[in-house]
Scaffold this active site. Structure first.
Site, PDB file in Angstrom:
ATOM      1  CG  HIS A  85      -9.482  90.998  20.497  1.00 46.20           C
ATOM      2  ND1 HIS A  85     -10.376  91.868  21.076  1.00 46.20           N
ATOM      3  CD2 HIS A  85      -9.093  91.581  19.344  1.00 46.20           C
ATOM      4  CE1 HIS A  85     -10.528  92.924  20.304  1.00 46.20           C
ATOM      5  NE2 HIS A  85      -9.753  92.777  19.244  1.00 46.20           N
ATOM      6  CG  ASP A 164      -7.218 101.720  23.013  1.00 51.11           C
ATOM      7  OD1 ASP A 164      -6.613 101.912  21.943  1.00 51.11           O
ATOM      8  OD2 ASP A 164      -8.297 101.128  23.091  1.00 51.11           O
ATOM      9  NE  ARG A 171      -5.461 104.173  15.817  1.00 52.72           N
ATOM     10  CZ  ARG A 171      -5.771 102.922  16.144  1.00 52.72           C
ATOM     11  NH1 ARG A 171      -6.032 102.601  17.405  1.00 52.72           N
ATOM     12  NH2 ARG A 171      -5.793 101.991  15.235  1.00 52.72           N
ATOM     13  CB  SER A 186      -5.592  99.832  19.902  1.00 49.38           C
ATOM     14  OG  SER A 186      -6.953  99.809  20.175  1.00 49.38           O
ATOM     15  CE  LYS A 190      -8.915  97.981  23.133  1.00 43.35           C
ATOM     16  NZ  LYS A 190      -9.662  98.560  22.046  1.00 43.35           N
TER      17      LYS A 190
END
Ligand code: URA
Length: 426
Positions: A85, A164, A171, A186, A190
């Site tokens: 990621h 999330d 947010r 967050s 995932k």
């Protein structure tokens, strides 16, 4: 009867307290169920933003977000599962060559990705420039593609960490995005829900990144690695420079074309370096031994890329979309290219149509920027520095305005800047 009230939890965090595990579990669950109101979660997010969370609170918050939905149930695979990621950057197309490369080396890479918002591009938007390619896969399709090809890039399903999804939207409109425990939980919720056993995080630092300075980026990287450790996911964070765009291409189809060059054994040196470093970490975590630099140079992973696209109805031989308008950006003076500000180039590409302002907006597949020179190159006044691609001619002037001051040309050669800043292993 609810065991707690939102007000008592908000007050506790407002006053600098540490939330107990049962309070965290309750508030995340009650928010997902709609029992805790948006304005209450806004207040709590701001209290977390201002007062932070301990490592234990952050790990529990992450687990509660994972439990707010379903985990992707992947059948036991013979291949080790490993994912990557990135915290988001400009010209960051590394997912595209990395998935097929790792799959070629024997891993299974379940890339559940999002779309771009703001100046950083989204992997799904990039791949959707391949004619026919489909992002929406069922869990069964993801599992069979992982077993057969080893690489998949697909849209995250709505049941994956729904807390999330809700909290991130909140947010975004309450100025509470830039909180390290909230960003880290967050991202990790995932990835944990997706079921990967190992994870490499590319934490970007610089003007084109979420984290503009190294101490904050390092703190985010440490928090991500510690959540991984607490959740049983082998995690490494790589800190990498995001002060200038990665590679030459910024946008959608143009980034796909550059990724194909890398997969065929060529491509820009920085894209190859970052892909190789991330691949080496992923292979290490997956317990596989292979030579990713050699595989890339040989062009062997290109066949896996083609198979990955075909499995999702994409045509690897179809021409990529070309923009209706292309405008040159020229060098302002003779000299060395000392800065190409990543943030400005990201915003300019977005203005050209490569990105979206609201999540329901479409993107232009052909829009973007292709650089003609990288930081450190010698340029001559009036020669092309970059080409701006768009289907909307009126977008060119705002994009050029965004690029004013984004390029610095100096008489002396700039100091080289390392792309890889540090590697943090869990
Ligand atoms: N990416 C995420 O998935 N979540 C954040 O909070 C920030 C970046």
């Amino acid at each position: 009867m609810e065991p707690f009230t939102a007000v008592e939890i908000i007050r506790e965090k407002r006053d600098g307290g540490e939330l107990s595990p049962d309070r965290i579990d309750w508030i995340v669950d009650a928010y997902t169920r709609g029992v805790v109101a948006e304005e209450q979660m806004s207040a709590l997010a701001m209290a977390i933003y201002l007062n932070g969370m301990t490592a234990a609170e952050t790990a529990r918050w992450t687990a509660a977000m994972v439990d707010s939905g379903e985990r992707l149930s992947l059948p036991k695979l013979v291949k080790p599962l490993v994912d990557k990621h990135s915290t988001g950057g400009v010209g960051d197309k590394i997912t595209l060559p990395l998935g097929p490369l790792l799959a070629h080396c024997g891993a299974a890479v379940p890339q559940l990705s999002g779309r771009g918002l703001g100046h950083t591009g989204g992997t799904l938007d990039k791949l959707e420039s391949v004619p026919g390619w489909r992002a929406g896969l069922s869990a069964a399709e993801i599992a069979s593609q992982l077993a057969e090809i080893g690489a998949v890039v697909a849209a995250a399903t709505p049941t994956l960490a729904p807390a999330d999804r809700k909290l991130y939207a909140l947010r975004d409109v309450t100025a509470t995005v830039e909180s390290i425990p909230l960003i880290a939980s967050s991202i990790m919720s995932k990835k944990i829900a997706e079921g990967t056993s190992a994870l490499v995080l590319d934490v970007k630092v610089g003007s084109g990144a979420f984290m503009k300075d190294l101490p904050r980026a390092r703190e985010l990287a440490e928090t991500l690695v510690s959540i991984g450790a607490a959740s049983g996911v082998r995690t490494t964070a790589v800190l990498s420079d995001m002060s200038a765009p990665i590679g030459y291409a910024i946008g959608n189809a143009v980034e796909v074309a550059e990724s194909v060059e890398v997969l065929r054994g060529g491509g820009p040196a920085d894209v190859v370096e970052l892909t190789t470093v991330l691949a080496e970490e992923m292979l290490r975590l997956a317990g596989l031994s292979a030579d990713p630099a050699g595989v890339l140079a040989s062009g062997a992973a290109y066949q896996t890329w083609r198979a990955m696209l075909r499995a999702q109805d994409g045509d690897p031989d179809a021409p990529l979309p070309a923009a209706a308008h292309v405008r040159e950006l020229t060098a302002p003076a003779d000299g060395y290219l000392a800065e190409l500000d990543a943030y400005s180039f990201g915003v300019a590409a977005w203005r050209l149509g490569a990105g979206r302002t609201r999540k329901e907006d479409p993107v232009q597949h052909a829009a973007g920027i292709v650089l003609n020179a990288k930081r450190g190159a010698w340029v001559r006044a009036g020669e092309p520095l970059a080409w701006l691609h768009t289907d909307t001619e009126e977008a060119i002037e705002p994009a050029l305005a965004e690029l004013e001051g984004a390029v610095t040309v100096t008489a002396t050669e700039p100091e080289p800047r390392p792309l890889i800043i540090d590697v943090l292993r869990g």
